[in-house]
Design a protein around this motif. Sequence first.
Motif, PDB file in Angstrom:
ATOM      1  N   UNK A   1      10.742  -2.714 -17.032  1.00 17.45           N
ATOM      2  CA  UNK A   1      10.057  -1.510 -16.564  1.00 17.45           C
ATOM      3  C   UNK A   1      10.615  -0.288 -17.292  1.00 17.45           C
ATOM      4  N   UNK A   2       9.736   0.539 -17.863  1.00 14.00           N
ATOM      5  CA  UNK A   2      10.196   1.769 -18.489  1.00 14.00           C
ATOM      6  C   UNK A   2      10.002   2.945 -17.536  1.00 14.00           C
ATOM      7  N   UNK A   3      10.467   4.118 -17.958  1.00 14.49           N
ATOM      8  CA  UNK A   3      10.427   5.285 -17.082  1.00 14.49           C
ATOM      9  C   UNK A   3       9.000   5.673 -16.718  1.00 14.49           C
ATOM     10  N   UNK A   4       8.084   5.602 -17.672  1.00 13.40           N
ATOM     11  CA  UNK A   4       6.702   6.011 -17.406  1.00 13.40           C
ATOM     12  C   UNK A   4       6.054   5.135 -16.337  1.00 13.40           C
ATOM     13  N   UNK A   5       6.199   3.821 -16.448  1.00 13.71           N
ATOM     14  CA  UNK A   5       5.601   2.926 -15.458  1.00 13.71           C
ATOM     15  C   UNK A   5       6.305   3.054 -14.110  1.00 13.71           C
ATOM     16  N   UNK A   6       7.628   3.260 -14.153  1.00 18.47           N
ATOM     17  CA  UNK A   6       8.398   3.457 -12.927  1.00 18.47           C
ATOM     18  C   UNK A   6       7.868   4.667 -12.163  1.00 18.47           C
ATOM     19  N   UNK A   7       7.695   5.782 -12.856  1.00 20.04           N
ATOM     20  CA  UNK A   7       7.222   7.000 -12.200  1.00 20.04           C
ATOM     21  C   UNK A   7       5.765   6.896 -11.776  1.00 20.04           C
ATOM     22  N   UNK A   8       4.955   6.199 -12.545  1.00 21.72           N
ATOM     23  CA  UNK A   8       3.545   5.998 -12.161  1.00 21.72           C
ATOM     24  C   UNK A   8       3.457   5.260 -10.824  1.00 21.72           C
ATOM     25  N   UNK A   9       4.252   4.213 -10.686  1.00 25.04           N
ATOM     26  CA  UNK A   9       4.252   3.460  -9.430  1.00 25.04           C
ATOM     27  C   UNK A   9       4.862   4.286  -8.293  1.00 25.04           C
ATOM     28  N   UNK A  10       5.827   5.138  -8.621  1.00 30.36           N
ATOM     29  CA  UNK A  10       6.407   6.034  -7.613  1.00 30.36           C
ATOM     30  C   UNK A  10       5.343   6.962  -7.042  1.00 30.36           C
ATOM     31  N   UNK A  11       4.523   7.558  -7.893  1.00 32.90           N
ATOM     32  CA  UNK A  11       3.471   8.451  -7.417  1.00 32.90           C
ATOM     33  C   UNK A  11       2.516   7.721  -6.481  1.00 32.90           C
ATOM     34  N   UNK A  12       2.154   6.491  -6.829  1.00 39.07           N
ATOM     35  CA  UNK A  12       1.268   5.699  -5.970  1.00 39.07           C
ATOM     36  C   UNK A  12       1.922   5.407  -4.630  1.00 39.07           C
ATOM     37  N   UNK A  13       3.220   5.080  -4.661  1.00 40.17           N
ATOM     38  CA  UNK A  13       3.945   4.806  -3.421  1.00 40.17           C
ATOM     39  C   UNK A  13       3.943   6.030  -2.511  1.00 40.17           C
ATOM     40  N   UNK A  14       4.187   7.195  -3.066  1.00 40.16           N
ATOM     41  CA  UNK A  14       4.191   8.422  -2.273  1.00 40.16           C
ATOM     42  C   UNK A  14       2.820   8.691  -1.666  1.00 40.16           C
ATOM     43  N   UNK A  15       1.773   8.512  -2.461  1.00 43.66           N
ATOM     44  CA  UNK A  15       0.421   8.764  -1.962  1.00 43.66           C
ATOM     45  C   UNK A  15       0.002   7.754  -0.899  1.00 43.66           C
ATOM     46  N   UNK A  16       0.501   6.533  -0.997  1.00 46.40           N
ATOM     47  CA  UNK A  16       0.146   5.480  -0.033  1.00 46.40           C
ATOM     48  C   UNK A  16       0.947   5.569   1.265  1.00 46.40           C
ATOM     49  N   UNK A  17       1.888   6.507   1.351  1.00 50.23           N
ATOM     50  CA  UNK A  17       2.845   6.520   2.460  1.00 50.23           C
ATOM     51  C   UNK A  17       2.888   7.870   3.166  1.00 50.23           C
ATOM     52  N   UNK A  18       1.801   8.277   3.829  1.00 48.49           N
ATOM     53  CA  UNK A  18       1.786   9.584   4.484  1.00 48.49           C
ATOM     54  C   UNK A  18       2.637   9.671   5.741  1.00 48.49           C
ATOM     55  N   UNK A  19       3.026   8.526   6.321  1.00 50.50           N
ATOM     56  CA  UNK A  19       3.881   8.507   7.510  1.00 50.50           C
ATOM     57  C   UNK A  19       4.924   7.394   7.345  1.00 50.50           C
ATOM     58  N   UNK A  20       5.987   7.399   8.160  1.00 50.42           N
ATOM     59  CA  UNK A  20       6.930   6.278   8.100  1.00 50.42           C
ATOM     60  C   UNK A  20       6.279   4.923   8.337  1.00 50.42           C
ATOM     61  N   UNK A  21       5.272   4.880   9.202  1.00 51.66           N
ATOM     62  CA  UNK A  21       4.558   3.621   9.438  1.00 51.66           C
ATOM     63  C   UNK A  21       3.899   3.121   8.161  1.00 51.66           C
ATOM     64  N   UNK A  22       3.261   4.022   7.449  1.00 52.60           N
ATOM     65  CA  UNK A  22       2.594   3.636   6.213  1.00 52.60           C
ATOM     66  C   UNK A  22       3.599   3.315   5.112  1.00 52.60           C
ATOM     67  N   UNK A  23       4.736   4.018   5.091  1.00 50.22           N
ATOM     68  CA  UNK A  23       5.764   3.713   4.101  1.00 50.22           C
ATOM     69  C   UNK A  23       6.270   2.287   4.273  1.00 50.22           C
ATOM     70  N   UNK A  24       6.534   1.891   5.520  1.00 50.80           N
ATOM     71  CA  UNK A  24       6.999   0.528   5.783  1.00 50.80           C
ATOM     72  C   UNK A  24       5.908  -0.482   5.456  1.00 50.80           C
ATOM     73  N   UNK A  25       4.658  -0.178   5.787  1.00 52.61           N
ATOM     74  CA  UNK A  25       3.558  -1.082   5.453  1.00 52.61           C
ATOM     75  C   UNK A  25       3.443  -1.258   3.944  1.00 52.61           C
ATOM     76  N   UNK A  26       3.621  -0.179   3.186  1.00 55.55           N
ATOM     77  CA  UNK A  26       3.562  -0.257   1.727  1.00 55.55           C
ATOM     78  C   UNK A  26       4.712  -1.097   1.183  1.00 55.55           C
TER      79      UNK A  26
END
Length: 433
Positions: A1-26
């Motif tokens: 994994x390089x930095x670009x792909x790492x950060x791309x997936x990070x952005x998706x994780x943040x967007x998919x996790x609006x609450x702690x419940x959703x963060x755990x589900x993700x």
Amino acid sequence: MNQASFNHCLLSFLDDSPTPFHAVATMKRDLLAAGYQALDEQQEWVISEGGKYFVTRNDSSIIAFTTPTLDFAHQGFRMIGAHTDSPCLKLKPNAHVERFGYHQLGVEVYGGALLHTWLDRDLSIAGRVTFKTESGELKSRLIDFKDPIALVPNLAIHLSRGVNTEGFKVNPQEEILPVLCGAEHTFELEKLLTEQILRQHNDVSVASVLSFELSLYDVQKAAITGLHGDYISAARLDNLLSCYVGMQALLNADSNRPTLLICTDHEEVGSLSSCGANGPFLEDVLRRLTPVPEQYTQTVQQSMLISADNAHALHPNYAMKHDQQHAPLINQGAVIKVNNNQRYATNSETAAVYKDIANQLDLPAQTFVVRSDMACGSTIGPITSGEIGVATLDIGLPTFAMHSIRELAGSVDAFNLYKILLEFAKREQLITK
């Protein structure tokens, strides 16, 4: 994994996790995809050598671990800790407010939110709803409206002439209520929630909504920003950023030593809950893995925890808010947090372990100490260390605007911390006594 792909997936994780419940589900979704097995606290556990497992509590906290060996008493765990919650606005139980020609929502401020940053933002609603089905069962499901359905309008400067010179205070009872629509529209919150449950979950029926835990959140997507793409701009960086980095380290660690990730809820309000760091969740899991008391103590003393939370970056417009000898810069490395009054759990030995790994990888590390005339915040580090007695290091990624509705961190820092945590997971020796 390089930095670009790492950060791309990070952005998706943040967007998919609006609450702690959703963060755990993700996180559950990603762990299952990586071959981790879900454990149920209500059932007997069968743990095998070479296994990968996770367990959740309250749908908002999660512990995941690997078992390359079952000799926990002599191997210990390499632990990474973070928290899933962020300051926000949460709906009150009787949330519907109709006044002065508008339908609004009554909200309670959760944690130390920068309230003025919630004004003039496009807001949605997400969280957990508990309801009775048509067959009489009680069930819970997560919902996320996703669309911008609410906002808290600012007051025009013509009606607040001194706002730019005298400061702006937000009354959390009267002035932070989001507007949904005009009173000419019919609004029933239970009906709206029922529609969302049925739309997002086709496996249930809803006879009546009984309760909910719902939060408002900004719908603006996480982004890489800055003239040269130096920054990550997003909601909930504190502390979903650390949850993501820790999970990636766990998923990609090539380690012969047991590794454990713990991400708990309620840090922003003190961690005292059944699923918080000041509760029994981690100890319960460790005692099930090592039921013999002496082996439990051996396991803890063979282990080390890196508690990862955000750190205050030196703000160029407010430089005097920092001790100039301990003023972290964004994209200059993760920050070792030190406080001799034990607001952070770092000691000389745990700091040395981290510095040694960073030096080995030729990666930078910084140190933060709060000004001696200012109060110091805290993390799950001293709480977890005090609860189970594990050697602990508090670190964080330098961040602007912590507890704002939108925070700013470095696009280099997260990936570098990930590389250090990978090395930490496989390190055989810590401090030789």
